[in-house]
Scaffold this active site. Structure first.
Site, PDB file in Angstrom:
ATOM      1  N   GLY A 108       0.401  -0.905  -0.361  1.00  0.00           N
ATOM      2  CA  GLY A 108       0.265  -0.210   0.491  1.00  0.00           C
ATOM      3  C   GLY A 108       0.797   1.049  -0.136  1.00  0.00           C
ATOM      4  N   CYS A 109       1.663   1.200   0.852  1.00  0.00           N
ATOM      5  CA  CYS A 109       2.433   2.493   0.823  1.00  0.00           C
ATOM      6  C   CYS A 109       3.305   2.839  -0.089  1.00  0.00           C
ATOM      7  CB  CYS A 109       3.709   2.358   2.112  1.00  0.00           C
ATOM      8  SG  CYS A 109       2.746   1.853   3.724  1.00  0.00           S
ATOM      9  N   THR A 110       3.751   1.549  -1.120  1.00  0.00           N
ATOM     10  CA  THR A 110       4.539   2.100  -2.606  1.00  0.00           C
ATOM     11  C   THR A 110       3.782   2.330  -2.951  1.00  0.00           C
ATOM     12  OG1 THR A 110       6.446  -0.089  -1.626  1.00  0.00           O
ATOM     13  CG2 THR A 110       6.079   0.316  -3.958  1.00  0.00           C
TER      14      THR A 110
END
Lengths: 214, 313
Positions: A108-110
């Site tokens: 998700g953060c990527t």
């Protein structure tokens, strides 16, 4: 600041946030802001009283005034990916998008970082700067930034101090650091808060939309 | 000509099943006519292509990213013994089926005696639905965590890895070879119910159908890897109706980043689990609480990259 413990209720069916307790906690049972939706679909906090899980969280802590829209964002000084100290005050004079994310190198953060990267020019055009904050150390941020060629600053929030200070809610009953983005105006006042753990790209859409309409 | 080449490491496949009968590669990719990867093949000067076994062929094979990954492989043998059923396999399948049939029989006879119909049928239906969910969760866990050294699950984990690499193998496995590991688990799980529980039509309805679906999930899985032309019409109809997991749905699981469509009984839970980010949430939870990263986070990963196969074998 007062400290207290509250009873925990983990039997909630939905994945509501675990909030830092605030003074009005007991007075507002189970009221959600009008604009709230399920966590998976994003929670835009358009009014100033984000109310917590009904009646029940054992959270030991101090009462802090949660950052809401209209608040002046508290100052912080954190290390960036190169180990240099960066203060929020450095960005005064222009809008800033401060996005808190769980961790580097998670899917998700990527996605979120890459989405900010891909729209970075639009943010710049709107006159805004973008800052990402997570609990990872500068070395992790440096690798993450290099790998995905992120053009913006990543800050290391050691022990998640700033995250707690800003009252970023956790997900999955406190097990997961929340994904929340703040848009600050040029005076450092919070104008928009957007929360969505599992649809990270929406953070870019919402904040850009806001900046472009402002 | 290149499309006739099958890349199949029989040496490696021989290691996995022989050393532990619980291995069961599960997945299958799209057949070669759907595979868009281009394969370059260079024949070694020391081998004779005419030999039925043991050809050493250097293959430059594109990975999911389009980068070439060289592998050494041997030409496959059609009657690879590791894919065949042994009598041990057959015994386990028989015992598994027996325990399931006893459970179902007890359910039916008790239902008749008690003059109830709807409740056991409903219990059976719930068993069928939950078997799909269970298959997905188990599959997700085995796909993403642990390795060959993990206690108890190690061989299964290795087999799942192997299945991602050589997904078509499952369609070559004989019936008992494919199902025996699950049949063994079902035997141990259901037998206590059969022996100990009182006649309870609802309980046995649930247990019988749930365990039966789990045991046969490997067959449903194999069918999901097959091509329409090779399947009985009834199976195709069941797949199209959503009663059994469809070929297209399962094919989606075999595409990078290999993090969706984990359920393999009916697949009815797949859309919900994927759209609700159920597994992503669990993965994040495991990461933050236990510090373990799932394998799907490191995609594209050459361990899971499929090797292409000829459609003509």
């Amino acid at each position: 600041m007062a400290s207290f413990s509250l009873p925990t209720n983990h039997a909630l069916p939905s994945l509501l946030h675990s909030h830092t307790p605030k003074a009005t906690f007991f007075q507002n049972p189970s009221l959600l802001p009008k604009s709230s939706q399920s966590q998976f679909h994003g929670l835009k906090l358009s009014n100033s009283s984000l109310v917590s899980i009904p009646s029940t969280s054992y959270v030991k802590g101090s009462i802090v005034a949660k950052i809401t829209e209209g608040s002046l964002a508290p100052a912080f000084t954190l290390k960036d990916q190169d180990g240099k100290t960066v203060s929020l005050s450095k960005f005064k004079g222009k809008p800033v998008v401060v996005y808190f994310y769980p961790a580097d190198e998670t899917p998700g953060c990527t996605k979120q970082a890459c989405a900010f990267r891909d729209s970075y020019e639009k943010f710049k055009k709107a006159g805004a700067e973008v800052i990402g904050i997570s609990g990872d150390d500068p070395a992790s941020h440096k690798a993450f930034k290099q790998k995905y060629k992120l053009p913006f600053t990543l800050l290391s929030d050691d022990s998640n101090k700033v995250r707690k200070e800003w009252g970023v809610p956790s997900d999955l009953f406190g097990a997961l650091p929340g994904r929340q983005t703040y848009v600050l105006d040029k005076n450092g006042v919070v104008r928009l808060i957007y929360n969505n753990q599992f649809q990270p790209e929406k953070h870019i859409d919402e904040t850009l939309k806001f900046l472009q309409s402002a | 000509m290149w499309s006739f080449l099958v890349l199949h490491n029989t040496t490696r496949m021989a290691i996995l099943p022989h050393h532990n009968p619980t291995l069961r590669p599960l997945y299958h990719s799209r057949m070669s006519h759907r595979i868009l990867l281009q394969t370059s093949i260079y024949c070694s000067t020391t081998t004779t292509p005419a030999k039925p076994r043991g050809d050493q062929i250097m293959v430059n094979q594109p990975s999911a990213l389009g980068q070439n990954v060289a592998t050494v492989s041997t030409r496959p043998v059609l009657n690879d013994p590791t894919l065949q059923s042994t009598w041990t396999h057959r015994v386990w399948v028989a015992s598994g089926c027996t325990t399931v049939l006893i459970s179902l029989a007890k359910s039916i006879t008790t239902a008749i005696d008690s003059h109830i119909l709807i409740e056991p049928i409903l219990a059976g239906f719930i068993g069928y639905v939950l078997a799909d969910l269970g298959s997905g969760i188990y599959h997700w866990g085995i796909d993403n965590y642990g390795d060959s050294r993990t206690p108890f699950f190690g061989n299964q984990i290795e087999a799942f890895q192997g299945h991602h690499k050589w997904p078509w193998t499952i369609t070559r496995r004989q019936f008992a070879n494919n199902l025996h590991a699950l049949a063994r688990a079902v035997t141990f799980t259901v037998l206590p119910f059969d022996l100990i529980c009182n006649d309870n039509a609802v309980l046995f309805g649930f247990v019988g159908v749930c365990s039966g679906c789990i045991m046969f999930s490997q067959q449903f899985h194999a069918w999901a890897h097959s091509t329409k032309s090779k399947l009985p019409a009834a199976v195709v109809a069941l797949q199209d109706a959503g009663i059994l997991v469809s070929r297209s749905q399962h094919a989606a699981h075999h595409r990078p980043p290999y993090n969706n469509n984990y359920c393999i009984v009916s697949g009815v839970w797949n859309e919900f689990l994927d759209n609700s980010k159920f597994f992503e949430a669990l993965e994040m939870l495991f990461f933050f609480k236990l510090g373990v990263r799932p394998r799907s986070w490191t995609e594209p990963n050459s361990e899971w990259t499929e090797e292409t196969e000829s459609a003509h074998l």
